[in-house]
Design a protein around this motif. Structure first.
Motif, PDB file in Angstrom:
ATOM      1  N   LEU A 150      -0.528  -2.589  -7.294  1.00  0.00           N
ATOM      2  CA  LEU A 150      -0.124  -2.838  -6.213  1.00  0.00           C
ATOM      3  C   LEU A 150      -1.019  -2.392  -4.961  1.00  0.00           C
ATOM      4  O   LEU A 150      -1.307  -3.359  -3.988  1.00  0.00           O
ATOM      5  CB  LEU A 150       1.056  -1.818  -5.821  1.00  0.00           C
ATOM      6  N   MET A 151      -2.028  -1.393  -5.337  1.00  0.00           N
ATOM      7  CA  MET A 151      -2.950  -1.172  -4.339  1.00  0.00           C
ATOM      8  C   MET A 151      -4.079  -2.597  -4.290  1.00  0.00           C
ATOM      9  O   MET A 151      -4.547  -2.719  -3.186  1.00  0.00           O
ATOM     10  CB  MET A 151      -3.732   0.011  -4.647  1.00  0.00           C
ATOM     11  N   ALA A 152      -4.257  -3.120  -5.207  1.00  0.00           N
ATOM     12  CA  ALA A 152      -5.520  -4.218  -5.404  1.00  0.00           C
ATOM     13  C   ALA A 152      -4.697  -5.500  -4.563  1.00  0.00           C
ATOM     14  O   ALA A 152      -5.552  -6.045  -4.016  1.00  0.00           O
ATOM     15  CB  ALA A 152      -5.585  -4.491  -6.584  1.00  0.00           C
ATOM     16  N   ILE A 153      -3.381  -5.616  -4.771  1.00  0.00           N
ATOM     17  CA  ILE A 153      -2.596  -6.765  -4.164  1.00  0.00           C
ATOM     18  C   ILE A 153      -2.838  -6.294  -2.801  1.00  0.00           C
ATOM     19  O   ILE A 153      -3.024  -7.218  -1.868  1.00  0.00           O
ATOM     20  CB  ILE A 153      -1.364  -7.109  -4.616  1.00  0.00           C
ATOM     21  N   ALA A 154      -2.594  -5.158  -2.153  1.00  0.00           N
ATOM     22  CA  ALA A 154      -2.616  -4.612  -0.923  1.00  0.00           C
ATOM     23  C   ALA A 154      -3.786  -5.084  -0.384  1.00  0.00           C
ATOM     24  O   ALA A 154      -3.901  -5.254   0.845  1.00  0.00           O
ATOM     25  CB  ALA A 154      -1.996  -3.406  -0.705  1.00  0.00           C
ATOM     26  N   VAL A 172      -7.915   5.525   0.322  1.00  0.00           N
ATOM     27  CA  VAL A 172      -6.999   5.715  -0.472  1.00  0.00           C
ATOM     28  C   VAL A 172      -7.231   5.498  -1.797  1.00  0.00           C
ATOM     29  O   VAL A 172      -7.129   6.194  -2.801  1.00  0.00           O
ATOM     30  CB  VAL A 172      -5.614   5.249   0.056  1.00  0.00           C
ATOM     31  N   CYS A 173      -7.917   4.279  -2.217  1.00  0.00           N
ATOM     32  CA  CYS A 173      -8.074   4.046  -3.346  1.00  0.00           C
ATOM     33  C   CYS A 173      -9.154   4.525  -3.941  1.00  0.00           C
ATOM     34  O   CYS A 173      -9.242   5.118  -5.290  1.00  0.00           O
ATOM     35  CB  CYS A 173      -8.453   2.286  -3.470  1.00  0.00           C
ATOM     36  N   VAL A 174     -10.107   5.036  -3.334  1.00  0.00           N
ATOM     37  CA  VAL A 174     -11.245   5.812  -3.857  1.00  0.00           C
ATOM     38  C   VAL A 174     -10.972   7.195  -4.174  1.00  0.00           C
ATOM     39  O   VAL A 174     -11.315   7.869  -4.980  1.00  0.00           O
ATOM     40  CB  VAL A 174     -12.609   6.053  -2.834  1.00  0.00           C
ATOM     41  N   SER A 175     -10.132   7.712  -3.379  1.00  0.00           N
ATOM     42  CA  SER A 175      -9.550   9.167  -3.466  1.00  0.00           C
ATOM     43  C   SER A 175      -8.824   9.252  -4.753  1.00  0.00           C
ATOM     44  O   SER A 175      -8.918  10.295  -5.498  1.00  0.00           O
ATOM     45  CB  SER A 175      -8.813   9.559  -2.399  1.00  0.00           C
ATOM     46  N   LEU A 207       0.749  -1.095   0.108  1.00  0.00           N
ATOM     47  CA  LEU A 207      -0.174   0.029   0.119  1.00  0.00           C
ATOM     48  C   LEU A 207       0.754   1.255  -0.017  1.00  0.00           C
ATOM     49  O   LEU A 207       0.728   2.286  -0.434  1.00  0.00           O
ATOM     50  CB  LEU A 207      -0.968  -0.105   1.128  1.00  0.00           C
ATOM     51  N   PHE A 208       1.846   1.195   0.856  1.00  0.00           N
ATOM     52  CA  PHE A 208       2.775   2.452   0.839  1.00  0.00           C
ATOM     53  C   PHE A 208       3.548   2.563  -0.381  1.00  0.00           C
ATOM     54  O   PHE A 208       3.722   3.615  -1.010  1.00  0.00           O
ATOM     55  CB  PHE A 208       4.009   2.395   1.949  1.00  0.00           C
ATOM     56  N   ASN A 260       0.626   4.895 -13.035  1.00  0.00           N
ATOM     57  CA  ASN A 260      -0.509   4.792 -12.466  1.00  0.00           C
ATOM     58  C   ASN A 260      -1.119   3.579 -12.676  1.00  0.00           C
ATOM     59  O   ASN A 260      -1.727   2.904 -11.690  1.00  0.00           O
ATOM     60  CB  ASN A 260      -1.659   5.737 -13.261  1.00  0.00           C
ATOM     61  N   GLN A 261      -1.115   2.719 -13.640  1.00  0.00           N
ATOM     62  CA  GLN A 261      -1.446   1.280 -13.505  1.00  0.00           C
ATOM     63  C   GLN A 261      -0.710   0.404 -12.636  1.00  0.00           C
ATOM     64  O   GLN A 261      -1.327  -0.394 -12.105  1.00  0.00           O
ATOM     65  CB  GLN A 261      -1.183   0.863 -15.208  1.00  0.00           C
TER      66      GLN A 261
END
Length: 434
Positions: free
Chosen positions: A49-53, A78-81, A16-17, A43-44
């Motif tokens: 990384l965010m999806a895996i986190a 964070v994802c929605v933002s 996530l970081f 961006n992709q």
């Protein structure tokens, strides 16, 4: 806690970081075509990384780690933002490109230069899907397609300008139409962005608060409430009725969690998706596409503006509406326009006819009739169209603002119920021991 558990817990947070760091690197990339592909790739990568986190945090939550639950909340926020920010930037860029292309057409028609050559030269500065659409339009113009093809929605021009361009071509007033439309769309560009941002923020607020509250309550019911009941059973304390009811609800939610998932998460998810779509395409366009097939009042501003351009050239209203009716639009709108044209040709009062057709209201018909008598009809038609859009925007903003206190009240009641049900046994136990 051994090294394996530490790695299992820290891994999703590290991802996530890392996703946030990648987004920061993407944001500081310089502008230009050379860095556009690199920015898109970063961006992709950030989203991957965010999806895996988030997947790892979901696993930690179901494994019983409280830190995974709170990390999941942070990751969702964070994802929605990031998604809403990307959509807002993409929407602003797309609308700016549409206005730019509209001015290009207006200047090309004014100077008498071939549209195909101008569009081809403009296409050289674009890439991707927009470049392919522009080149396809260039080739079709050279093959001799009618200029009404410019009004076909392809993403090159604002949807609100399509009907006016169509009428401008059919009434041989394309230059004046393009110029007036370009001036109006340029003026509305900033206002539409602010309106879309305000409405989106009002809708995203409940979309985030409701799932987060549901996650917190579900976590308490799944992890805390059952243990809570067993502890007080060991003390031999009779639980109050509200607490017993909460424990029963907790067991029901634990056994049939899939029945509660749909209304608690899918509805906010649907609101969030609708908010993102409205923010990207514009709320007027989205609502006109969704509701315009049944309620033709959503098309009234476009009809009045297109008719004003024809009326300004001395064209009778029935002929102006005939040009509008040729444009491919909702069947209900074309049927109402066809009825209005036939009624006007029979000699009926024109503004009362439009009122009966549902295009204008009584007060708007009075304003237009007064303006016609004073010789300011085309100006009044454009003014009435703008007032229609302003009223729609105000009502939509007011409706979305009402959601804030309603959602806040529902969340407060839910949290208050859980807190009260938890503290009632403590008070009763203290009274028994004393």
């Amino acid at each position: 806690m051994d090294g394996t558990q530490i790695g299992l817990i820290s891994g999703p947070f590290a991802l996530l970081f890392a996703s946030i760091v990648v987004r920061v690197i993407s944001a500081v990339q310089p502008e230009g075509r050379a860095s556009a592909a690199r920015r898109s790739m970063l961006n992709q990568l950030s989203y991957v990384l965010m999806a895996i986190a988030i997947g790892g945090l979901v696993f930690l939550t179901f494994a019983g780690y409280a830190i995974g639950f709170f990390g999941l909340l942070i990751g969702l926020v964070v994802c929605v933002s990031l998604i809403t920010t990307d959509l807002r930037v993409a929407s602003a860029r797309a609308r700016a490109n549409q206005v730019e292309f509209l001015w290009l057409l207006a200047l090309a028609v004014r100077s008498g230069r071939p549209l195909a050559d101008e569009i081809e030269a403009y296409a050289k500065g674009t890439d991707g899907r927009r470049h392919r659409i522009l080149m396809d339009l260039t080739n079709r113009l050279r093959e001799g397609i009618p200029l009404t093809e410019l009004a076909v929605p392809q993403g090159l021009l604002p949807r609100s300008a399509a009907l006016q361009i169509h009428c401008g071509v059919t009434s041989a007033t394309l230059h004046d139409t393009l110029r007036a439309t370009a001036v109006r769309v340029t003026k509305e560009l900033t206002d539409d962005e602010d309106e879309a941002g305000n409405i989106a923020s009002a809708m995203i607020y409940p979309s985030l608060i409701v799932p987060i509250t549901c996650l917190i309550v579900a976590f308490l019911m799944y992890q805390v409430i059952p243990k809570f009941g067993r502890i007080f059973a060991d003390f031999g304390t009779e639980l109050p009725t509200p607490t017993v009811l909460l424990i029963q609800i907790s067991r029901t939610v634990s056994d049939y969690w899939y029945l509660y998932l749909a209304p608690l998460f899918y509805v906010p998810l649907g609101i969030l998706i609708l908010s993102c779509v409205g923010q990207y395409y514009g709320w007027r366009v989205v609502l006109q596409s969704l509701l315009g097939h049944w309620f033709i009042r959503w098309h009234s501003p476009d009809v009045l503006r297109a008719a004003a351009l024809c009326v300004n050239q001395g064209t009778p209203l029935d002929k102006a509406l005939h040009s509008i009716a040729k444009h491919p639009g909702p069947l209900r709108l074309r049927q109402r326009l066809a009825w209005a044209i036939d009624t006007l040709q029979e000699g009926a009062p024109q503004w009362q006819t439009l009122q009966r057709a549902g295009i204008v209201t009584y007060s708007e018909a009075v304003v237009l009739e007064t303006a016609e008598n004073s010789g300011n009809l085309s100006w009044a038609m454009d003014m009435v169209a703008s007032q229609m859009e302003q009223r729609t925007a105000f009502r939509l903003a007011a409706l979305t603002e009402i959601l804030r206190p309603i959602v806040l009240l529902a969340v407060a009641l839910s949290v208050a119920m859980v807190v009260i049900c938890i503290f009632l046994p403590l008070i009763k136990l203290l009274n028994d021991l004393s």
